[in-house]
Design an enzyme around this catalytic site. Structure first.
Site, PDB file in Angstrom:
ATOM      1  N   HIS A   1      -6.591  12.276  13.911  1.00  0.00           N
ATOM      2  CA  HIS A   1      -5.656  11.338  14.517  1.00  0.00           C
ATOM      3  C   HIS A   1      -4.363  12.113  14.754  1.00  0.00           C
ATOM      4  O   HIS A   1      -3.659  12.475  13.820  1.00  0.00           O
ATOM      5  CB  HIS A   1      -5.439  10.128  13.607  1.00  0.00           C
ATOM      6  CG  HIS A   1      -6.714   9.394  13.314  1.00  0.00           C
ATOM      7  ND1 HIS A   1      -7.101   9.034  12.051  1.00  0.00           N
ATOM      8  CD2 HIS A   1      -7.705   8.969  14.148  1.00  0.00           C
ATOM      9  CE1 HIS A   1      -8.262   8.411  12.099  1.00  0.00           C
ATOM     10  NE2 HIS A   1      -8.649   8.365  13.359  1.00  0.00           N
TER      11      HIS A   1
ATOM     12  N   GLU B   1      -3.196  14.188  11.451  1.00  0.00           N
ATOM     13  CA  GLU B   1      -4.010  13.875  10.288  1.00  0.00           C
ATOM     14  C   GLU B   1      -5.478  14.221  10.560  1.00  0.00           C
ATOM     15  O   GLU B   1      -6.153  13.528  11.323  1.00  0.00           O
ATOM     16  CB  GLU B   1      -3.888  12.390   9.928  1.00  0.00           C
ATOM     17  CG  GLU B   1      -2.466  11.968   9.585  1.00  0.00           C
ATOM     18  CD  GLU B   1      -2.361  10.492   9.235  1.00  0.00           C
ATOM     19  OE1 GLU B   1      -3.400   9.800   9.270  1.00  0.00           O
ATOM     20  OE2 GLU B   1      -1.259  10.022   8.936  1.00  0.00           O
TER      21      GLU B   1
ATOM     22  N   HIS C   1       0.863  -1.179   0.000  1.00  0.00           N
ATOM     23  CA  HIS C   1       0.000   0.000   0.000  1.00  0.00           C
ATOM     24  C   HIS C   1       0.900   1.230   0.000  1.00  0.00           C
ATOM     25  O   HIS C   1       1.671   1.441   0.929  1.00  0.00           O
ATOM     26  CB  HIS C   1      -0.886  -0.031   1.257  1.00  0.00           C
ATOM     27  CG  HIS C   1      -1.949   1.012   1.310  1.00  0.00           C
ATOM     28  ND1 HIS C   1      -1.686   2.338   1.518  1.00  0.00           N
ATOM     29  CD2 HIS C   1      -3.291   0.915   1.191  1.00  0.00           C
ATOM     30  CE1 HIS C   1      -2.821   3.013   1.528  1.00  0.00           C
ATOM     31  NE2 HIS C   1      -3.810   2.163   1.337  1.00  0.00           N
TER      32      HIS C   1
ATOM     33  N   HIS D   1      -1.491   2.291  11.660  1.00  0.00           N
ATOM     34  CA  HIS D   1      -0.472   3.314  11.494  1.00  0.00           C
ATOM     35  C   HIS D   1      -0.352   4.191  12.733  1.00  0.00           C
ATOM     36  O   HIS D   1      -1.344   4.509  13.384  1.00  0.00           O
ATOM     37  CB  HIS D   1      -0.863   4.177  10.285  1.00  0.00           C
ATOM     38  CG  HIS D   1       0.168   5.147   9.848  1.00  0.00           C
ATOM     39  ND1 HIS D   1       1.485   4.832   9.657  1.00  0.00           N
ATOM     40  CD2 HIS D   1       0.060   6.464   9.517  1.00  0.00           C
ATOM     41  CE1 HIS D   1       2.144   5.888   9.246  1.00  0.00           C
ATOM     42  NE2 HIS D   1       1.305   6.899   9.162  1.00  0.00           N
TER      43      HIS D   1
ATOM     44  N   HIS E   1      -4.145   4.472  14.532  1.00  0.00           N
ATOM     45  CA  HIS E   1      -5.416   4.455  13.811  1.00  0.00           C
ATOM     46  C   HIS E   1      -5.309   3.482  12.648  1.00  0.00           C
ATOM     47  O   HIS E   1      -4.230   2.994  12.324  1.00  0.00           O
ATOM     48  CB  HIS E   1      -5.799   5.861  13.321  1.00  0.00           C
ATOM     49  CG  HIS E   1      -4.740   6.536  12.513  1.00  0.00           C
ATOM     50  ND1 HIS E   1      -3.623   7.146  13.064  1.00  0.00           N
ATOM     51  CD2 HIS E   1      -4.612   6.718  11.169  1.00  0.00           C
ATOM     52  CE1 HIS E   1      -2.875   7.667  12.121  1.00  0.00           C
ATOM     53  NE2 HIS E   1      -3.442   7.415  10.950  1.00  0.00           N
TER      54      HIS E   1
END
Length: 443
Positions: free
Chosen positions: A365, A341, A292, A335, A371
């Site tokens: 976050h 964020e 990803h 993460h 999260h």
């Protein structure tokens, strides 16, 4: 209403004049002894005079009256617009807000400026370093009122309802799935067409620019030619009852009265102007083998800090795209990040949290707060057949990412009454899959 027209390009030098006054732009110099049509010349500087040419920002405006023509400023009440990051104690938990409520006009009329509500931020405008994230909720157009921000740039993300933004440089119609940037010091007014909602990222001390492409090469992400700037348009209008100019200065609002419209610029030229961009024009770069890719590949605009590769703020989107990665858990990975964020949803369903994260809502976050996908998303993605598939179809979510540790305001945590206090529960059903006796298949 004058016809809306645009010129394209990002960071370029432009010239524009209202077609009603041909020849309003002077030739050969910026500040002639006498301007055409009896206009005044005024420079708007968005950078220090001595900045390198590549970063020097300024525009010359040729206007009926200069912007200095107003009565003194006086403080005005501001309900939920703030840069006070010490109203409440720090909040390290994952935060999510339900869609922010828009008042009905019959109950309370609220224009764009009155509808600015600060939800989080960091730093402060006096030292010219920091950011703020605001929600705007409004139902009424600004009538005989304009606004300019002495503290920084506004990146506006409409979510519900279109905005007709009248600026000194001309008009811009901005609809959901588009963004616009009103840079520091630019007068603007907002007309709305019903109940309207969206997000604002404010940056102090830096301007937004396109990110460097590095190994991507010359093309990809947001292309410069897709950014649009307004064509000159003016109104020569006296306002007997007084035109109100609102200034945001050092985090506070001030109002001054004048007897005419400030949107009296007949012509302009320069490289410092408002602009807009349609998010559908973003050219996605994505993983086509495995794993990803980091969300930085979806950066539309960045406001750089003095540290190379580290942004005061990035504006990142997650648009419709193809997912083709092999042997990969395709939704966003779990993460912890050294960045803050803040996410919002313009439309559709976000793949990692289809329940609870709704259009017109938001999440935060904070730095090093863990999260990732909710339990339902994890189970489905772990068992899914990996074939080419469309991701985020009919969806547009975005992220304001910052290297600064953002504090949440009292309005964001308590007053707005939209905080989803059950957010943490979306991870509680995560199961233990650990098997110490596991062996690779076929062995």
């Amino acid at each position: 209403m004058a016809e809306l027209k645009y010129m394209s390009g990002f960071g370029n030098e432009f010239t524009s004049e209202d077609p009603r006054c041909p020849g309003a732009l002077p030739e050969g110099q910026n500040n002639p002894q006498v301007c055409s049509y009896g206009l005044y010349a005024e420079q708007l500087s968005g950078s220090a005079f001595t900045c390198p040419r590549s970063t020097n920002k300024r525009s010359w405006l040729y206007r009926i009256l200069p912007s200095v023509h107003h009565k003194p400023f006086a403080p005005v009440f501001q309900e939920n617009l703030t840069h006070n990051w010490d109203e409440v104690d720090p909040e390290p938990n994952q935060l999510r807000w339900l869609p922010f409520h828009i008042p009905h006009a019959v109950d309370k009329k609220m224009d764009f400026v009155e509808g600015l509500h600060t939800i989080c931020g960091a730093g402060e405008p006096k030292s010219r370093n920091g950011i703020a994230v605001h929600i705007y909720i409004c139902n009424t157009s600004m009538i005989d009122k304009s606004f300019y921000n002495s503290d920084g740039d506004f990146l506006i993300v409409p979510q519900q309802g279109k905005l007709l933004i009248i600026t000194e440089f001309g008009k811009m119609l901005v609809e959901p799935n588009e963004i616009c940037v009103i840079q520091q010091g630019m007068h603007f007014s907002v007309e709305v067409f019903g109940e309207t909602r969206g997000y604002v990222l404010e940056v102090f001390g830096a301007h937004f620019e396109l990110p460097d492409l590095g190994p991507i090469g010359a093309n990809g992400l947001a292309n410069p030619r897709d950014f649009l700037v307004p064509v000159a348009w003016y109104e020569d209008r006296q306002v007997p009852g007084g035109f109100t100019v609102i200034s945001k200065f050092q985090g506070k609002l001030f109002a001054a009265e004048q007897d005419s419209s400030p949107f009296n610029v007949v012509a302009w030229h320069g490289n410092y102007m408002p602009y807009k961009y349609n998010l559908e024009n973003f050219m996605v770069i994505n993983a086509v083998a495995f794993d990803h890719a980091d969300p930085s590949i979806f950066t539309v605009l960045t406001a750089k800090s003095t540290r190379p590769g580290v942004a005061i703020a990035d504006f990142v989107i997650f648009p419709p795209r193809w997912g083709v990665a092999n042997r990969t858990f395709r939704p966003p990975y779990y993460h912890r990040n050294c960045m803050s964020e803040f996410m919002g949803l313009i439309k559709g369903h976000y793949e990692a949290k289809e329940e609870g994260f709704l259009p017109g809502g938001a999440s935060l976050h904070s730095i090093m707060t863990p999260h990732g996908p909710d339990a339902d998303c994890f189970e489905k993605a772990s068992k899914a057949e990996l074939r080419p598939e469309r991701v985020a179809e009919n969806t547009m979510s975005f992220m304001f990412e910052s290297s600064l540790s953002m504090a949440v305001t009292k309005w964001g945590l308590k007053t707005c009454n939209r905080l989803d206090k059950s957010y943490y529960k979306c991870w509680e059903p995560l199961k233990r899959h650990f098997n110490p006796n596991w062996k690779p298949s076929g062995k």
